[in-house]
Design an enzyme around this catalytic site. Structure first.
Site, PDB file in Angstrom:
ATOM      1  N   ARG A  79       4.828 -12.793   9.708  1.00 25.89           N
ATOM      2  CA  ARG A  79       5.552 -11.579   9.351  1.00 25.89           C
ATOM      3  C   ARG A  79       6.895 -11.560  10.071  1.00 25.89           C
ATOM      4  O   ARG A  79       7.085 -12.215  11.100  1.00 25.89           O
ATOM      5  CB  ARG A  79       4.737 -10.327   9.651  1.00 25.89           C
ATOM      6  CG  ARG A  79       4.350 -10.099  11.086  1.00 25.89           C
ATOM      7  CD  ARG A  79       3.737  -8.704  11.284  1.00 25.89           C
ATOM      8  NE  ARG A  79       2.705  -8.375  10.329  1.00 25.89           N
ATOM      9  CZ  ARG A  79       2.707  -7.288   9.542  1.00 25.89           C
ATOM     10  NH1 ARG A  79       3.685  -6.408   9.598  1.00 25.89           N
ATOM     11  NH2 ARG A  79       1.724  -7.045   8.722  1.00 25.89           N
TER      12      ARG A  79
ATOM     13  N   LYS B  34       3.954   0.876  10.142  1.00 24.73           N
ATOM     14  CA  LYS B  34       4.104   2.079   9.322  1.00 24.73           C
ATOM     15  C   LYS B  34       3.612   3.317  10.059  1.00 24.73           C
ATOM     16  O   LYS B  34       4.139   4.402   9.865  1.00 24.73           O
ATOM     17  CB  LYS B  34       3.342   1.915   8.010  1.00 24.73           C
ATOM     18  CG  LYS B  34       4.142   1.182   6.959  1.00 24.73           C
ATOM     19  CD  LYS B  34       3.518   1.409   5.591  1.00 24.73           C
ATOM     20  CE  LYS B  34       3.136   0.078   4.996  1.00 24.73           C
ATOM     21  NZ  LYS B  34       2.328   0.168   3.800  1.00 24.73           N
TER      22      LYS B  34
ATOM     23  N   GLU C 172       0.878  -1.166   0.000  1.00 24.21           N
ATOM     24  CA  GLU C 172       0.000   0.000   0.000  1.00 24.21           C
ATOM     25  C   GLU C 172       0.919   1.219   0.000  1.00 24.21           C
ATOM     26  O   GLU C 172       1.799   1.333   0.860  1.00 24.21           O
ATOM     27  CB  GLU C 172      -0.875  -0.010   1.264  1.00 24.21           C
ATOM     28  CG  GLU C 172      -1.892   1.094   1.233  1.00 24.21           C
ATOM     29  CD  GLU C 172      -2.784   1.156   2.474  1.00 24.21           C
ATOM     30  OE1 GLU C 172      -2.738   0.223   3.300  1.00 24.21           O
ATOM     31  OE2 GLU C 172      -3.499   2.158   2.591  1.00 24.21           O
TER      32      GLU C 172
HETATM   33  P1  ATP Z   1       0.072  -1.494   7.305  1.00 29.62           P
HETATM   34  O1  ATP Z   1      -0.793  -2.658   7.674  1.00 29.62           O
HETATM   35  O2  ATP Z   1       0.704  -0.751   8.436  1.00 29.62           O
HETATM   36  O3  ATP Z   1      -0.461  -0.643   6.208  1.00 29.62           O
HETATM   37  P2  ATP Z   1       1.713  -3.396   5.975  1.00 29.62           P
HETATM   38  O4  ATP Z   1       3.019  -3.635   6.602  1.00 29.62           O
HETATM   39  O5  ATP Z   1       0.679  -4.436   5.959  1.00 29.62           O
HETATM   40  O6  ATP Z   1       1.331  -2.094   6.647  1.00 29.62           O
HETATM   41  P3  ATP Z   1       1.547  -3.273   3.095  1.00 29.62           P
HETATM   42  O7  ATP Z   1       2.032  -2.203   2.228  1.00 29.62           O
HETATM   43  O8  ATP Z   1       0.118  -3.614   3.050  1.00 29.62           O
HETATM   44  O9  ATP Z   1       1.965  -2.856   4.518  1.00 29.62           O
HETATM   45  O10 ATP Z   1       2.435  -4.571   2.875  1.00 29.62           O
HETATM   46  C1  ATP Z   1       2.777  -5.065   1.621  1.00 29.62           C
HETATM   47  C2  ATP Z   1       3.125  -6.529   1.708  1.00 29.62           C
HETATM   48  O11 ATP Z   1       4.212  -6.724   2.588  1.00 29.62           O
HETATM   49  C3  ATP Z   1       1.975  -7.336   2.245  1.00 29.62           C
HETATM   50  O12 ATP Z   1       1.843  -8.530   1.473  1.00 29.62           O
HETATM   51  C4  ATP Z   1       2.374  -7.650   3.639  1.00 29.62           C
HETATM   52  O13 ATP Z   1       1.825  -8.871   4.048  1.00 29.62           O
HETATM   53  C5  ATP Z   1       3.897  -7.704   3.544  1.00 29.62           C
HETATM   54  N1  ATP Z   1       4.516  -7.344   4.829  1.00 29.62           N
HETATM   55  C6  ATP Z   1       4.301  -6.231   5.535  1.00 29.62           C
HETATM   56  N2  ATP Z   1       4.988  -6.250   6.691  1.00 29.62           N
HETATM   57  C7  ATP Z   1       5.668  -7.410   6.697  1.00 29.62           C
HETATM   58  C8  ATP Z   1       6.569  -8.034   7.623  1.00 29.62           C
HETATM   59  N3  ATP Z   1       6.904  -7.452   8.779  1.00 29.62           N
HETATM   60  N4  ATP Z   1       7.075  -9.242   7.300  1.00 29.62           N
HETATM   61  C9  ATP Z   1       6.748  -9.833   6.134  1.00 29.62           C
HETATM   62  N5  ATP Z   1       5.917  -9.311   5.236  1.00 29.62           N
HETATM   63  C10 ATP Z   1       5.368  -8.118   5.498  1.00 29.62           C
HETATM   64 MG    MG Z   2      -1.355  -3.938   4.817  1.00 28.21          MG
END
Ligand code: ATP
Ligand code: MG
Length: 582
Positions: free
Chosen positions: A283, A293, A52
């Site tokens: 994660r 974030k 995102e």
């Molecule tokens: P938020 O939920 O704070 O918006 P997010 O970390 O979920 O943030 P996204 O941009 O939606 O952010 O994440 C993009 C991809 O990265 C998604 O597929 C998510 O599952 C993966 N991702 C995010 N954080 C992690 C992490 N700590 N470890 C592994 N994969 C991650």
């Molecule tokens: Mg997300």
């Protein structure tokens, strides 16, 4: 960190690298191989990385990038980049650009497959209309508070909305007028009609669309209703023909909802059978680090750091500026592997990976962070000479260079003690040591200022020890790094340490926030000296090992005569050293 933890990391890292050649499949690889064997997707392997664009990518995302793009590489498949840009209020083009730069820097490429959920807004709208036609979606006019209050709790069923059973015709009309912009933000939502008593809260008539009169970075003012992430994600995978949709564990409970949407949208059972399948993995969590974030944005906005690419940030941009290499991060992602259960990885493993990589690649140079002046009284004042120094003992092809030597030198303050304890073998009055690549020197006298602080050392050198070789077999117990005063370049050296003091920075005392765990000493700025070779060689982002001090890289603020270095990591784990000393 305690010594046993350090030992554990080393043991763990060594074990992992031994296993590398002979690694068994992880559960995702096993699944993909089975799908290939069973011909589930006609042999296709097609993944995606779906960020995102509401912030910069962090090391957790890097793991997901390495996983998705890595699997595509391994199985001769493809990986799309898809921006999940369903929330115009929090998203920005700056983030889109930064995300693309970071993925490329890590060494992956999505070719021409750069997609946006917003590309599918038209299709998603049509599917929403289809669900209304089928009696599976309705326009709700309850307030947000009412919707929340009616949802119930995991143990208590929710209550059906009074608008739930309006006619298809009325729903179609209202939804169209929502799209036309007739209603203000928050006045209405489109909800899926599923089950208000479902034990899975996500199935209790979730919101599909909300009204937001907001400018979108791609669709401009075309839309004033926007799909929820949950209504967009599964369908975007479907549109792109993704075979394996990998998500983090928190989306496991969303999966029945994604399936429900697709089950009710796709009529062809054969298409349904071959559609995207979602698989969840744990994660990445790192100790001494926050990865949310929202928190990273707060650190930036409230200026606890200098920006998203502050070298203390766990963002890819921050790690890059700190001196991390793509290889070290990819290697780290590999070592961490994929798990089905949440765990926390020691940040020491990440540091181990960059040390391992830079040990192979980084050119050695000499720099002094806390200079102490040394005058060699038997070396002629107007003389200078150039000595041979090895660029990288791990890499013969790196060759040698010349290092200037003269009467006035700088050594590290902590390499001298006037009154040394038993185990201190470096310089002290009357003691002889080796200057790396240069000569044996003996300290004759320590000059002090009126406060009693040592400001200069008067030494003698042995001309017969040129190159640092013992002339007669006599031994010295220490070898020091140094720079020639007349030739040295003054530079700013930024000594970074962990941004948080607490192993789990999310945890804090009542009434305080994660900010109370910030390490006040996470950045110390020193004025040091480096050898003149760096004047030409030091390009932003280039890595060096400062002998005996650690790995450093040139900061992007290093311009012209102003040299700025960031400490990537110390040579050994200082935290372990500190706890050993206690
Ligand atoms: P938020 O939920 O704070 O918006 P997010 O970390 O979920 O943030 P996204 O941009 O939606 O952010 O994440 C993009 C991809 O990265 C998604 O597929 C998510 O599952 C993966 N991702 C995010 N954080 C992690 C992490 N700590 N470890 C592994 N994969 C991650
Ligand atoms: Mg997300």
């Amino acid at each position: 960190m305690h010594e046993f933890e350090r030992q554990f990391i080393i043991y763990y890292a060594q074990r992992m690298s031994k296993e590398e050649n002979n690694k068994s499949l992880n559960f995702i690889e096993a699944m993909i191989e089975k799908d290939i064997k069973d011909n589930t997707y006609n042999g296709r392997v097609h993944l995606r990385f779906p960020p995102e664009p509401n912030g910069y990518l962090h090391i957790g995302h890097a793991k997901s990038i390495c996983l998705n793009f890595g699997l595509a590489e391994k199985y001769g498949g493809k990986c799309n980049l898809r921006f999940d840009d369903t929330n115009p209020v929090k998203e920005e083009v700056e983030y889109v650009d930064a995300i693309k730069e970071d993925i490329h820097w890590l060494g992956f490429d999505w070719e021409d497959r750069e997609y946006y959920a917003s590309d599918y807004f038209g299709q998603l709208y049509e599917w929403a209309v289809l669900l209304i036609h089928k009696g599976k979606a309705y326009v709700d006019e309850s307030s947000a508070d009412e919707v929340a209050a009616h949802r119930g709790s995991p143990t208590k069923p929710g209550r059906e909305s009074e608008y739930r059973n309006r006619s298809v015709k009325e729903n179609l009309d209202l939804f169209e007028r929502m799209k036309k912009g007739e209603f203000p933000d928050g006045s209405k939502v489109l909800r899926a009609k599923i089950d208000m008593a479902s034990p899975n809260m996500h199935m209790r008539d979730p919101v599909m669309y909300r009204i937001k009169h907001a400018f979108h970075h791609r669709t401009g003012n075309k839309w004033c209703i926007y799909p929820m992430y949950d209504f967009a994600h599964g369908q975007s995978d479907f549109v792109e023909n993704i075979t394996h949709s990998l998500c983090t564990l928190e989306f496991e409970v969303h999966r029945p909802l994604y399936d429900w949407f697709l089950d009710n949208i796709i009529d062809d059972p054969e298409v349904n059978r071959r559609r995207t399948h979602q698989t969840e993995f744990a994660r990445l969590n790192l100790n001494y680090t926050v990865m949310s974030k929202r928190m990273l944005l707060q650190l930036v906005n409230e200026k606890h750091v200098t920006g998203w690419d502050d070298p203390r940030m766990p963002t890819i941009a921050g790690l890059r500026r700190r001196g991390y290499t793509p290889d070290s991060i990819r290697n780290f992602a590999d070592k961490v592997g994929v798990a089905k259960r949440e765990n926390t990885i020691d940040v020491g493993l990440l540091e181990h990976c960059i040390r391992e990589d830079l040990n192979k690649k980084a050119r050695r140079v000499m720099g002094v962070i806390n200079p102490l002046k040394v005058t060699i009284k038997n070396y002629p004042e107007d003389q200078e000479e150039y000595l041979d120094a090895i660029n990288n003992p791990e890499d013969d092809s790196a060759g040698t260079r010349k290092v200037p030597f003269s009467q006035t030198l700088y050594i590290e303050q902590e390499d001298f003690m006037e009154d040394p304890p038993k185990k201190f073998f470096r310089l002290s009055p009357g003691r002889e040591v080796r200057l790396r690549y240069a000569y044996f020197i003996t300290c004759e006298e320590a000059v002090k200022n009126e406060k009693g602080e040592v400001t200069e050392l008067i030494c003698t050198y042995d001309p017969a020890s040129r190159g640092g070789n013992s002339p007669d077999g006599r031994k010295v117990k220490a070898t020091l790094h140094w720079v020639s005063g007349r030739h040295a370049l003054e530079s700013e050296i930024r000594l970074y340490d962990r941004l948080f003091n607490e192993e789990n920075p999310y945890q804090c005392e009542e009434g305080k926030t994660f900010l109370s765990n910030l390490n006040p000493d996470s950045l110390i700025i020193a004025k040091g000296f480096v050898e003149p070779f760096l004047k030409k060689d030091a390009q932003p982002f280039r890595n060096y090992q400062f002998e005996r001090l650690g790995y450093f890289c040139v900061d992007k603020e290093s311009i012209g005569d102003k040299l700025v270095f960031n400490r990537t990591v110390t040579l050994r784990d200082n935290w372990a050293k500190i706890s050993q000393q206690k």
